[in-house]
Design an enzyme around this catalytic site. Structure first.
Site, short mmCIF file in Angstrom:
data_model
loop_
_atom_site.label_atom_id
_atom_site.label_comp_id
_atom_site.label_asym_id
_atom_site.label_seq_id
_atom_site.Cartn_x
_atom_site.Cartn_y
_atom_site.Cartn_z
N TYR A 218 1.07 -1.18 0.02
CA TYR A 218 -0.18 -0.13 -0.09
C TYR A 218 0.91 1.28 -0.06
O TYR A 218 1.81 1.35 0.91
CB TYR A 218 -1.09 -0.03 1.06
CG TYR A 218 -1.97 1.12 1.42
CD1 TYR A 218 -2.95 1.39 0.57
CD2 TYR A 218 -1.53 2.01 2.37
CE1 TYR A 218 -3.69 2.48 0.62
CE2 TYR A 218 -2.45 3.20 2.65
CZ TYR A 218 -3.32 3.40 1.79
OH TYR A 218 -4.26 4.31 1.80
N ASP B 15 9.25 3.02 -0.08
CA ASP B 15 8.24 3.72 0.58
C ASP B 15 8.23 3.22 2.08
O ASP B 15 7.91 2.07 2.55
CB ASP B 15 6.85 3.28 0.14
CG ASP B 15 5.76 4.01 0.79
OD1 ASP B 15 6.04 4.74 2.02
OD2 ASP B 15 4.53 3.83 0.54
N LYS C 231 4.19 8.47 8.97
CA LYS C 231 3.88 8.01 10.36
C LYS C 231 4.83 8.51 11.65
O LYS C 231 4.62 9.35 12.07
CB LYS C 231 3.71 6.42 10.26
CG LYS C 231 2.70 5.96 9.19
CD LYS C 231 2.00 4.74 9.16
CE LYS C 231 0.74 4.73 8.46
NZ LYS C 231 0.98 4.06 7.02
C1 LIG Z 1 0.31 4.39 5.85
C2 LIG Z 1 0.97 4.31 4.58
C3 LIG Z 1 1.07 5.10 3.25
C4 LIG Z 1 0.15 6.16 3.27
O1 LIG Z 1 0.28 7.16 4.40
P1 LIG Z 1 -1.08 8.46 4.79
O2 LIG Z 1 -0.40 9.30 5.66
O3 LIG Z 1 -2.11 7.32 5.51
O4 LIG Z 1 -1.31 9.07 3.51
C5 LIG Z 1 1.85 5.11 2.42
N1 LIG Z 1 2.81 4.19 2.46
C6 LIG Z 1 2.85 3.03 3.42
C7 LIG Z 1 3.90 2.09 3.24
C8 LIG Z 1 2.01 3.31 4.44
O5 LIG Z 1 2.20 2.39 5.25
#
Ligand SMILES: *Cc1c(COP(=O)(O)O)cnc(C)c1O
Length: 431
Positions: free
Chosen positions: A147, A242, A271
């Site tokens: 994701y 990511d 995060k």
């Molecule tokens: C949570 C997450 C996102 C998206 O971040 P948001 O702050 O919710 O938009 C993107 N990449 C990864 C790997 C994530 O876990």
């Protein structure tokens, strides 16, 4: 155990459903993956959350890892309070955002420059646009079940809440966006090789969660990330790691730097580095980053980007993490928990494999190991729902979906792990 049919959560959810689609502001909160009424949280402190029906739960969501220090950590609250009292956003450059950028650049070897944004979604969206902009190519290759936020390009065979919905993509994403996104299985280097061989000249970037977290936790196979680095370099495509979950979660830098020995072209953070406020970042080689506006032709902007309130939370969180280095202890707690869960499940004859890495864990309802999305999808989701509700009834909040991670924070203790295993044993006995 009987769950009350009507109570504060039912009442709140009924109100919410009238004015918020599905009653929630992010799909997984609706409990569609496990059934039942979602809980509403009124407050949190350290590793505990207090719900609207007055219960206190031990929290293993921790805002999907953002609250690595636990909830309402005093120094962070004070720092945010100070920033708020001085003005929370100006739409004008501030000194604190320079501090934040310098901090990230000094801690993440692959980041020569960095730009702050307000969510992981934005960070990835920017990384993808930048990769396309600098390569002049159109395709982004991603991995099934990873994701990367909810931008169009990344909603093709996505993980997390998209998986819980049972949708492999999303309505409203154009055929063009789908055509510009290639998807291959996680941990499958030969599939990457083949995709690059077929479409190499069109591939702008390969984007990966270094440790996949959004199909439940799935660590990279040996050599997977190094392989991606070599293949992307040879193909002239950018490697985007990511690290929105991984960054500063497993140690005081990124996973790619600390564990994989890989230097990506671009890294996204979110995060943890936001300290619980809307703050994320995209960074990488200066040669690429300078292509962003205003120095380059790739546009990107944000009213609240790098605002002093969010930056105060992020910087203070990083300062505390550096001082306290809770990583080894979180890892110990996580492995004790995962080993315990596996042992207890086996004693009860239940097919549950708890995968974990350094304090992040997923109890997969399958024999395991889970190495890719196909493995994760083969899990017994009904069994997971029983485990989830059993734990919730006994005061422990785990992810309301099989396709998510659980997070141990620096505030969790040995007693929490003992409590978890004790309750889990009881849950297994009742299944
Ligand atoms: C949570 C997450 C996102 C998206 O971040 P948001 O702050 O919710 O938009 C993107 N990449 C990864 C790997 C994530 O876990």
């Amino acid at each position: 155990m009987d769950r009350k049919k009507t109570g504060p959560h039912e009442a709140l959810f009924a109100r919410a459903k009238k004015v918020i689609p599905g009653g929630v502001n992010s799909p997984v909160r609706a409990f569609n993956g496990v059934g039942g009424t979602p809980v509403f949280v009124e407050s949190g402190r350290r590793q505990k959350i207090r719900t609207a029906d007055g219960r206190v739960l031990t929290d293993y969501c921790c805002s999907w890892g953002a609250m690595i220090l636990g909830h309402a950590r005093r120094e962070v609250v004070a720092s945010v309070g100070r920033a708020a009292s001085l003005g929370s956003t100006f739409g004008i450059a501030t000194p604190a955002e320079v501090d934040f950028a310098e901090r990230l650049v000094s801690l993440v070897p692959s980041m020569e420059m960095v730009r702050a944004v307000s969510s992981g979604t934005e960070a990835v969206m920017t990384a993808v646009r930048l990769a396309r902009g600098v390569t002049g190519r159109r395709i982004v290759l991603k991995f099934d079940g990873c994701y990367h936020g909810h931008s169009d390009a990344m909603l093709v065979k996505s993980g997390s809440g998209v998986l819980t919905m049972g949708a492999s993509s999303s309505a409203g994403v154009t055929a063009g966006a789908v055509a510009d996104t290639l998807v291959v299985p996680y941990n499958d280097l030969s599939a990457v090789k083949q995709a690059l061989a077929e479409h190499g000249g069109d591939i702008a970037a390969v984007i990966v969660e270094p440790v996949a977290g959004n199909m439940g936790i799935v660590p990279p196979a040996d050599g997977f990330l190094k392989g991606l680095r070599a293949l992307t370099r040879a193909a002239g495509a950018l490697l985007v790691c990511d690290e929105v979950i991984c960054g500063f979660r497993f140690g005081f830098s990124t996973y790619s730097a600390l564990y994989a020995g890989v230097v990506p072209d671009l890294v996204t953070l979110g995060k943890v580095v936001g300290g619980g406020l809307p703050l994320a970042a995209v960074g990488g080689r200066a040669k690429w980053m300078r292509q962003l506006a205003p120095t380059g032709p790739v546009y990107q902007a944000g009213t609240l980007s790098g605002n002093p309130l969010a930056v105060a939370a992020g910087l203070k969180t990083l300062e505390i993490l550096e001082r306290e280095q809770p990583y080894a202890r979180m890892a110990e707690l996580g492995s004790a928990l995962a080993v315990g869960v596996g042992t207890i499940a086996a004693e009860h004859g239940l097919p549950i494999t708890c995968q974990s890495f350094n304090g992040v864990f997923t109890p997969f309802c399958a024999e395991g190991p889970v190495m890719c999305l196909a493995d994760a999808k083969a899990c017994d989701l009904k069994l997971y729902a029983k485990v989830f509700h059993g734990m919730l009834d006994r005061g422990i909040y785990i992810a309301p979906s099989q396709f998510e991670c659980n997070f141990i924070s620096a505030a969790h203790t040995d007693r929490d792990v003992d409590e978890f295993l004790d309750r889990f044993d009881d849950v297994c006995a009742c299944i």
